[in-house]
Design a protein around this motif. Structure first.
Motif, PDB file in Angstrom:
ATOM      1  N   ASN A  48      37.881  46.146  37.366  1.00 40.58           N
ATOM      2  CA  ASN A  48      39.031  45.182  37.117  1.00 40.58           C
ATOM      3  C   ASN A  48      40.130  45.486  37.743  1.00 40.58           C
ATOM      4  O   ASN A  48      40.624  44.387  38.088  1.00 40.58           O
ATOM      5  CB  ASN A  48      39.222  45.277  35.378  1.00 40.58           C
ATOM      6  N   ASP A  49      40.779  46.597  38.062  1.00 42.40           N
ATOM      7  CA  ASP A  49      42.161  46.787  38.600  1.00 42.40           C
ATOM      8  C   ASP A  49      41.722  46.168  39.983  1.00 42.40           C
ATOM      9  O   ASP A  49      42.807  45.693  40.510  1.00 42.40           O
ATOM     10  CB  ASP A  49      42.548  48.023  38.752  1.00 42.40           C
ATOM     11  N   LEU A  50      40.852  46.665  40.739  1.00 40.75           N
ATOM     12  CA  LEU A  50      40.576  45.942  42.370  1.00 40.75           C
ATOM     13  C   LEU A  50      40.394  44.570  42.280  1.00 40.75           C
ATOM     14  O   LEU A  50      41.028  43.742  43.028  1.00 40.75           O
ATOM     15  CB  LEU A  50      39.399  46.701  42.860  1.00 40.75           C
ATOM     16  N   LEU A  51      39.723  44.041  41.210  1.00 36.69           N
ATOM     17  CA  LEU A  51      39.407  42.622  41.084  1.00 36.69           C
ATOM     18  C   LEU A  51      40.717  41.817  40.866  1.00 36.69           C
ATOM     19  O   LEU A  51      40.861  41.011  41.555  1.00 36.69           O
ATOM     20  CB  LEU A  51      38.649  42.410  39.927  1.00 36.69           C
ATOM     21  N   ALA A  52      41.411  42.329  39.998  1.00 34.37           N
ATOM     22  CA  ALA A  52      42.741  41.885  39.672  1.00 34.37           C
ATOM     23  C   ALA A  52      43.754  41.700  40.732  1.00 34.37           C
ATOM     24  O   ALA A  52      44.450  40.917  41.126  1.00 34.37           O
ATOM     25  CB  ALA A  52      43.498  42.550  38.409  1.00 34.37           C
ATOM     26  N   ASN A  53      43.915  42.712  41.629  1.00 33.95           N
ATOM     27  CA  ASN A  53      44.768  42.772  42.859  1.00 33.95           C
ATOM     28  C   ASN A  53      44.112  42.005  43.801  1.00 33.95           C
ATOM     29  O   ASN A  53      45.146  41.346  44.544  1.00 33.95           O
ATOM     30  CB  ASN A  53      44.697  44.172  43.256  1.00 33.95           C
ATOM     31  N   THR A  54      42.943  42.175  44.190  1.00 30.68           N
ATOM     32  CA  THR A  54      42.544  41.058  45.029  1.00 30.68           C
ATOM     33  C   THR A  54      42.737  39.539  44.795  1.00 30.68           C
ATOM     34  O   THR A  54      42.958  38.820  45.655  1.00 30.68           O
ATOM     35  CB  THR A  54      40.955  41.369  45.149  1.00 30.68           C
TER      36      THR A  54
END
Length: 584
Positions: free
Chosen positions: A418-424
């Motif tokens: 989720n964190d990587l998806l949100a940042n991307t």
């Protein structure tokens, strides 16, 4: 919650907008109602683009002839596009039709003219898709008629021949053509409004003005353009061999028995009042009911700040009423008194200033106030303008963000956290800012020579090379490696016994950098080949003889693209690192 994570205070919320989902707009238990309990100034604005779509759907439900039209239109489009063979036949017929028109001199030729096109399906959740579907069907009406007529005689089985016969009779009727042109006329006005509402820089005042102009245009069509519209329908029917009814006859249902006479009205009155006027009436009624709602007073008072037409709607009394009724929590009693004094100077200063002439929106006014430093002089007015700008017009930007998730979290990235998806997602949504940052960080020279720079291709790199450089930067930062000043990973060569760096050939570094990407690229190519193979099998089962050759040509192009991609990637990596690594 999201607000807790980023330290956002609910009491500072001043505007909220959603679509027509009941769990979002619910008056008692919807999300907007829950926010209003914590912040009574978080005024709810229904997404204008969704309202426009809902108004269109309501018209199709109220007028039975329009419902029948869209049902026939959808069936015809699905029948043609559900078969690759029929889709190919339609294109061939259209190509021959264009060649005949060019030879006869009826249409002109030129760059981008007379391109191949296909039918478009109308979707309930795709804004403005109804207009595109109607417009495209008018352009391909002759080709679709020829295709259906050909399938009536040469269809593979009785089901296809029977369905083609029914659709052919439906689309070659005057009723269908009449509603087809009527919806093209009405939806053409809504199309302009819908496209404008989806822009990122549209504000609430311009949205209200556009709705007003849409009402005016619809009323003008209803009052004074009936004869012109009827003439265009009759002309189209005559050119396509469609029987035109006698408008002086009595209108009947089904057979022409006297017991089925429709209140003794003529055919002319039926089409004029029961279809033409009814469609426009319901469209106007839906626009009047859905757009103002409980926020009409707020929008009307906000219009007093509009800079359009040389601040024609400027009214100090309305502005003060706006603060007293809706934004009293953001201005103290002393500031409200100071606001009146500011307005006395403002009306003689800003509307006559050279840089404030020809402004067409509220956000341009806010930008010009900041650029001319008048936002400091008229701080209270600037604060009020910013508060009005927080009122959302549409959720089009949010809808685009959801669509962007399909591009980021693909089947090959289905384990993304989720964190990587949100940042991307942040980088994707704000890609204009991200590209500008990359443009500023990359060096201004390349291979010792100055290069032409542009927002899309910083430092002269091609599109594919820029994608590779950003991809390398993304993976290096994710893995926690050191980076250069331009955001690319810092290569650390192995150490010798004496403490010096060992010489490393650039081919080894290139292979290490692109090894993982080559594997992912091959997976994508295999997925595309499998998809094309299934399509080929479907086409061959329907008797399309060129399906196998088309598949072999596609496979050959895929192989060439793979080689070109790897070569381009190696070239880009070498260009990036050849200043620090020894050349082979």
């Amino acid at each position: 919650m999201y607000s807790t994570k980023y330290n956002l205070l609910i009491e500072n919320l001043r505007g909220q907008g959603y679509d027509d989902a009941s769990n979002m707009r619910g008056e008692w238990n919807g999300l907007q109602a829950l926010f209003l309990k914590d912040s009574s100034h978080a005024y709810y604005i229904h997404c204008f683009a969704h309202r426009l779509q809902l108004a269109l759907v309501a018209v199709s439900k109220e007028v039975h002839d329009v419902w029948r039209f869209f049902s026939t239109l959808t069936s015809a489009i699905n029948f043609v596009d559900s078969s690759a063979k029929r889709h190919f036949q339609l294109k061939s017929i259209r190509k021959d039709e264009i060649n005949d028109l060019i030879e006869s001199g009826e249409i002109d030729t030129g760059t981008g003219a007379n391109q191949d096109c296909s039918l478009i399906r109308a979707g309930a959740t795709r804004w403005s898709s109804h207009f595109n579907s109607v417009r495209r069907f008018i352009g391909l009406f002759g080709s679709v008629s020829i295709l259906l007529q050909d399938l009536v005689d040469k269809g593979l089985n009785s089901n296809i021949r029977g369905e083609a016969k029914g659709l052919y009779l439906d689309i070659k009727s005057f009723d269908f053509v009449f509603v087809l042109f009527l919806m093209h006329e009405v939806l053409g006005i809504s199309e302009k409004l819908c496209q404008t509402l989806q822009k990122n820089d549209i504000d609430i005042l311009n949205a209200v003005n556009l709705v007003s102009t849409a009402r005016i245009n619809l009323q003008q069509i209803r009052d004074g353009r009936w004869e012109e519209f009827l003439w265009s329908v009759i002309k189209f029917c005559e050119s396509n061999d469609i029987e035109v009814p006698d408008f002086d006859d009595c209108c009947t249902r089904g057979t022409k028995r006297s017991c089925q006479l429709k209140n003794n009205i003529t055919v002319h009155d039926h089409y004029h009042f029961e279809i033409f006027n009814a469609v426009i009436y319901f469209q106007l009624m839906e626009l009047n009911e859905r757009f103002p709602e409980s926020t009409m007073e707020l929008l009307t008072l906000s219009n007093a700040l509009s800079p359009v037409d040389g601040f024609r709607s400027f009214s100090p009394c309305d502005i003060c009423s706006l603060v007293d009724k809706f934004y009293y929590h953001d201005f103290s009693q002393e500031e409200r008194e100071d606001l009146m004094r500011e307005l006395d100077h403002y009306k003689f200063d800003v509307p006559h200033h050279v840089q404030f002439q020809n402004l067409d929106s509220l956000h341009h006014l806010c930008q010009t106030l900041a650029r001319t430093t008048k936002s400091v002089i008229y701080a209270l007015i600037d604060r009020l303008v910013r508060l009005v700008l927080t009122l959302p017009v549409s959720t089009a930007t949010t809808e685009r963000a959801f669509s962007g998730m399909k591009l980021i979290k693909t089947p090959f990235r289905n384990k993304m956290e989720n964190d990587l998806l949100a940042n991307t997602m942040v980088v994707y949504i704000e890609r204009d800012i991200a590209l500008r940052e990359v443009h500023e960080e990359l060096p201004s020279t390349k291979n010792g020579k100055s290069s032409k720079m542009s927002p899309n291709k910083p430092n002269g790199y091609s599109d594919s090379e820029m994608e590779i450089l950003i991809d390398i930067s993304f993976h290096s930062n994710r893995n926690g490696k050191k980076t250069r000043g331009n955001g690319l990973p810092e290569f650390e060569p192995p150490m010798m016994d004496d403490g010096s760096n060992a010489p490393v050939r650039s081919e080894i570094v290139i292979e290490e950098i692109i090894e993982e990407d080559e594997r992912n690229k091959k997976k994508k190519l295999i997925f595309q080949l499998m998809k094309q193979q299934n399509h080929m099998i479907s086409m061959m089962s329907q008797g399309h003889e060129g399906a196998l050759g088309h598949f072999l040509s596609f496979a050959s192009n895929i192989s060439k693209k793979s080689d070109a991609y790897i070569s381009s990637r190696k070239k880009a990596v070498h260009r990036t690192y050849n200043l620090d690594l020894e050349k082979p």
